[in-house]
Design an enzyme around this catalytic site. Structure first.
Site: not given
Ligand code: ZN
Length: 267
Positions: A2-3, A55, A85, A103, A254
């Site tokens: 997320p940004e 962030k 998770h 992740r 990216r």
């Protein structure tokens, strides 16, 4: 992901409910998530505020701050069941706040309040709150750099909050080719860049962030963002302005989208 807009949306969603509650305890389940903590202090204080820089999401207590970096797939969930998770859980008076991260690029850093400012100084000014003077400093530094603009704005050292999705959107809106060397940008390019950055980030915050089809991001109480409906170039096929087919390349691994007609490479 997320940004800035996603983290800001999380902050706004949590703040009215969690601020003021006392942290009764916490548990970090994963050593990787905990990789920057040398010890786990016992925090038995009320949450005074939730802030953000770039962030980073920051829970502020009297003597400690808990800094969350959500990485690629981190999210904050309130009163949700622990799952495989769930990397950390924070038990407040009334609510349980979980940090889930599939992740595991994210981390939690618990630091003494006195060290917080020094820690945050290591990252550049937040692009939503950047002042004229700070943006002038960013431009001055860019004159000495041969970095590509896309790398430059993703590097949180110069300015903070922009990640891959919004970098694509901002460069498209500013008609800057992502492979432009920053030292070739003129003042008008930068003016466009900062104006578009603020506009795009404000809109995305208003829309509660971008939830892509992978559903990686959603808000602490389970709602989805709606800014995916406002993206103009990221993962699109045809240009929003001229309908030309959009190019997709990789810069530093990216995904990078641009229109070769609207974003001409000058250098
Ligand atoms: Zn175009």
């Amino acid at each position: 992901m997320p940004e800035l807009p996603e983290v800001e949306s999380i902050r706004r969603s949590l703040s009215p409910n969690i601020i003021g509650q006392k942290l009764q305890g916490y548990k970090i389940n994963d050593h990787r998530t905990n990789r920057f903590n040398t010890k786990n202090p016992k925090i038995n204080e009320s949450l005074l505020g939730i802030s953000r820089k770039g962030k980073l999401l920051i829970f502020d207590f009297e003597e400690y701050s808990i800094i969350f970096h959500l990485g690629m797939s981190g999210r904050i969930q309130v009163n949700d069941k622990k799952n495989k998770h769930t990397r950390a859980s924070f038990y407040f008076d009334k609510d349980q706040v979980n940090f889930d991260d599939i992740r595991r690029f994210g981390f939690i850093n618990i630091i003494n309040s006195e060290l917080k400012n020094n820690y945050l100084k290591k990252i550049g000014p937040d692009v939503l709150n950047i002042t004229k003077e700070q943006s002038r400093m960013v431009i001055n530094k860019s004159k000495k750099s041969k970095s590509l603009i896309k790398d430059y704005i993703l590097n949180q050292k110069y300015m903070s909050g922009i990640g891959n999705i919004y970098a694509n959107e901002i460069l498209f809106a500013s008609r800057i080719h992502p492979k432009t060397k920053v030292n070739t940008l003129n003042n008008n390019n930068w003016k466009d860049f900062f104006n578009n950055t603020k506009r795009i980030m404000h809109l995305a915050v208003k829309n509660n962030g971008t939830t892509l089809s992978d559903m990686t991001y959603f808000l602490p109480y389970g709602e989805f963002g709606s800014n995916q409906n406002f993206l103009k170039i990221y993962s699109k096929i045809n240009c929003f302005n001229c309908e030309h087919i959009i190019d997709k390349i990789y810069i530093n691994q990216r995904a990078t989208y641009f229109c070769r007609k609207c974003q001409k490479l000058k250098n």
